[in-house]
Enzyme design. Structure first.
Site, short mmCIF file in Angstrom:
data_model
loop_
_atom_site.label_atom_id
_atom_site.label_comp_id
_atom_site.label_asym_id
_atom_site.label_seq_id
_atom_site.Cartn_x
_atom_site.Cartn_y
_atom_site.Cartn_z
N CYS A 42 12.46 31.91 34.94
CA CYS A 42 13.05 31.10 33.87
C CYS A 42 12.08 29.97 33.52
O CYS A 42 11.24 29.59 34.34
CB CYS A 42 14.37 30.52 34.38
N THR A 44 12.78 26.98 33.54
CA THR A 44 13.00 25.93 34.55
C THR A 44 12.07 26.13 35.75
O THR A 44 11.52 25.16 36.29
CB THR A 44 14.47 25.98 35.03
N HIS A 47 8.75 24.83 34.85
CA HIS A 47 8.71 23.36 34.96
C HIS A 47 8.46 22.97 36.42
O HIS A 47 7.68 22.05 36.71
CB HIS A 47 10.03 22.72 34.51
N CYS A 103 36.33 21.48 34.87
CA CYS A 103 36.61 22.64 35.72
C CYS A 103 38.04 23.10 35.50
O CYS A 103 38.32 24.29 35.39
CB CYS A 103 36.37 22.31 37.19
P1 NAD Z 1 10.60 28.63 25.48
O1 NAD Z 1 9.95 27.31 25.70
O2 NAD Z 1 10.00 29.86 26.09
O3 NAD Z 1 10.77 28.90 23.91
C1 NAD Z 1 10.74 27.90 22.94
C2 NAD Z 1 9.99 28.47 21.75
O4 NAD Z 1 10.03 27.51 20.68
C3 NAD Z 1 8.51 28.75 22.06
O5 NAD Z 1 8.20 30.11 21.80
C4 NAD Z 1 7.78 27.79 21.10
O6 NAD Z 1 6.55 28.33 20.61
C5 NAD Z 1 8.83 27.62 19.98
N1 NAD Z 1 8.57 26.49 19.10
C6 NAD Z 1 7.92 25.33 19.36
N2 NAD Z 1 7.83 24.59 18.23
C7 NAD Z 1 8.45 25.29 17.26
C8 NAD Z 1 8.69 25.03 15.88
N3 NAD Z 1 8.28 23.90 15.28
N4 NAD Z 1 9.34 25.98 15.16
C9 NAD Z 1 9.78 27.12 15.74
N5 NAD Z 1 9.57 27.40 17.05
C10 NAD Z 1 8.93 26.49 17.79
O7 NAD Z 1 12.10 28.46 25.98
P2 NAD Z 1 13.27 29.51 26.35
O8 NAD Z 1 13.20 29.83 27.80
O9 NAD Z 1 13.35 30.61 25.36
O10 NAD Z 1 14.50 28.51 26.14
C11 NAD Z 1 14.78 28.01 24.85
C12 NAD Z 1 15.12 26.53 24.89
O11 NAD Z 1 16.39 26.35 25.53
C13 NAD Z 1 14.14 25.66 25.69
O12 NAD Z 1 14.00 24.42 25.00
C14 NAD Z 1 14.85 25.45 27.01
O13 NAD Z 1 14.45 24.24 27.64
C15 NAD Z 1 16.28 25.38 26.57
N6 NAD Z 1 17.30 25.75 27.55
C16 NAD Z 1 18.44 25.04 27.53
C17 NAD Z 1 19.48 25.38 28.36
C18 NAD Z 1 20.75 24.64 28.27
O14 NAD Z 1 21.62 24.84 29.15
N7 NAD Z 1 20.94 23.82 27.24
C19 NAD Z 1 19.36 26.46 29.24
C20 NAD Z 1 18.17 27.21 29.24
C21 NAD Z 1 17.14 26.84 28.37
ZN ZN Z 2 33.90 20.13 38.14
#
Ligand code: NAD
Ligand code: ZN
Length: 345
Positions: A42, A44, A47, A103
């Site tokens: 993932c 994460t 990171h 929850c």
């Molecule tokens: P990822 O970083 O692989 O994908 C993000 C994509 O956005 C990349 O391909 C990047 O090139 C593209 N991008 C960057 N700038 C852009 C722009 N101006 N226009 C269009 N696209 C652009 O991430 P992922 O694993 O596919 O996850 C998607 C997002 O969701 C990430 O930001 C991640 O941190 C987040 N996330 C959030 C949760 C949550 O619970 N809220 C859970 C999982 C992931």
């Molecule tokens: Zn809880």
């Protein structure tokens, strides 16, 4: 049961991960020990590998990382009676308190005291992982293991996409990362009319085309308005899924939404984003933040795959776990979708 196992460990503060021997966890009362078959990497985990500011704030080495997996039940802790050894399972990665307001109202993804597998406690990039029985998800034998390996991330995509009615709607997804691409598959499967995805990365846009999007647009050099015209999207997009975490992408989305449109936001940026409020107010847009997944998304994913939704195009790399370094290199290169690790011996 052996006493030691292989695990991919964040050994100390700094860049990188190590394959080392650690004790096999022993399930406490109410817990289940799972023997891992396959895992997926993932964002994460990347990171944590890169030891970026988020990881520095959240991770306490040494610990085993990873939270996307499929395996089988190997041992039951005291008092666990509703599962048996050998059942194929995955697990919800957020371990919740069970008694806070969210929850109680079924929104466990918003638990106030949530603990992340592979973030706040030892994770699944190991031969075995231990989780509470309430987090165990039974996986039907008909489902392909290499796809179930990333049901956790597919669940983020499902939750974000199925937030709104999609039948006959035109959907814009900003960000063709693995989750954006999976969300595109869900939207098409759920009956959207047009699904348009944007990114600046051509490798990922090509991958999105394999998932069946109507247009994959590199907004670094292509005109989104012209693509909309070609697809007869006249009044703007009905639904927006923000999956880039990028402010430019989000503001572009606001500018091309239909009045009365709905947006769900999953992408997490690493800095605050200035937003043109006039779009939100003038167009009467509805915005919904998305965190994690709902427990019901696990059922929806199984049923969508059994109903014919093929998530395998998002898999670009497969390695044995002993080659995990190659998997992280692929993820860091940006030239990847999902990377699946095989834990067979
Ligand atoms: P990822 O970083 O692989 O994908 C993000 C994509 O956005 C990349 O391909 C990047 O090139 C593209 N991008 C960057 N700038 C852009 C722009 N101006 N226009 C269009 N696209 C652009 O991430 P992922 O694993 O596919 O996850 C998607 C997002 O969701 C990430 O930001 C991640 O941190 C987040 N996330 C959030 C949760 C949550 O619970 N809220 C859970 C999982 C992931
Ligand atoms: Zn809880």
């Amino acid at each position: 049961m052996k006493q030691y196992m292989d695990a991919i460990v964040k050994a100390e503060a700094g860049v990188g991960l190590e394959l080392r021997q650690v004790p096999v966890p022993v399930p406490k009362a109410g817990e289940v020990l799972i023997k891992i078959h396959k895992t997926a990497i993932c964002g994460t985990d990347v990171h944590i590998y890169n030891w970026d500011p988020w990881a520095v704030d959240h991770i306490k080495p040494p610990m085993t990382i990873g939270h996307e997996y499929v395996g089988e039940i190997a041992q039951l802790g005291e008092g666990v009676t509703d599962f048996h050894i050998g059942q194929r399972v995955s697990g919800e990665g957020h371990i919740t308190c069970g008694h806070c307001r969210n929850c109680h109202n079924g929104n466990i993804q918003w638990c106030k005291d949530t603990q992340g597998v592979g973030v706040d406690r030892d994770g699944a990039f190991a031969e075995y992982v231990c989780i509470p029985a309430k987090n165990v998800i039974l996986i039907d034998e008909s489902l392909p293991e290499e796809v179930v390996a990333f049901f956790d991330a597919f669940g983020n995509a499902t939750h974000t996409a199925l937030m709104w009615d999609l039948v006959g709607e035109d959907v814009l997804i900003t960000g063709a990362g693995p989750i954006g691409i999976m969300a595109a598959g869900v939207c098409k499967f759920a009956g959207a009319r047009r699904v348009v995805i944007t990114d600046l990365n051509d490798y990922r846009l090509d991958l999105a085309r394999k998932m069946g999007v109507d247009a994959a647009v590199n907004t670094g050099r292509e005109d989104l308005a012209a693509v909309m015209k070609d697809l007869h999207i006249i009044e703007g997009f009905d639904v927006g899924l923000e999956m880039s975490g990028n402010g430019h992408a989000f503001n572009q989305m606001l500018s091309v939404m239909r009045t009365g449109g709905k947006i769900s936001l999953l992408g997490l940026g690493n800095k605050p984003v200035p937003v043109d409020m006039n779009y939100i107010i003038g167009k009467g847009l509805t915005l919904q933040g998305i965190y994690g997944r709902k427990m019901d998304n696990w059922h929806q994913m199984s049923y969508m795959v059994q109903g014919g939704l093929d998530m395998s195009p998002v898999i670009t790399h497969r390695f044995h776990y002993t080659d995990f370094q190659k998997g992280f290199d692929a993820m860091n290169s940006g030239m990847s979708g999902k990377v699946v690790l095989d834990w067979s011996k």
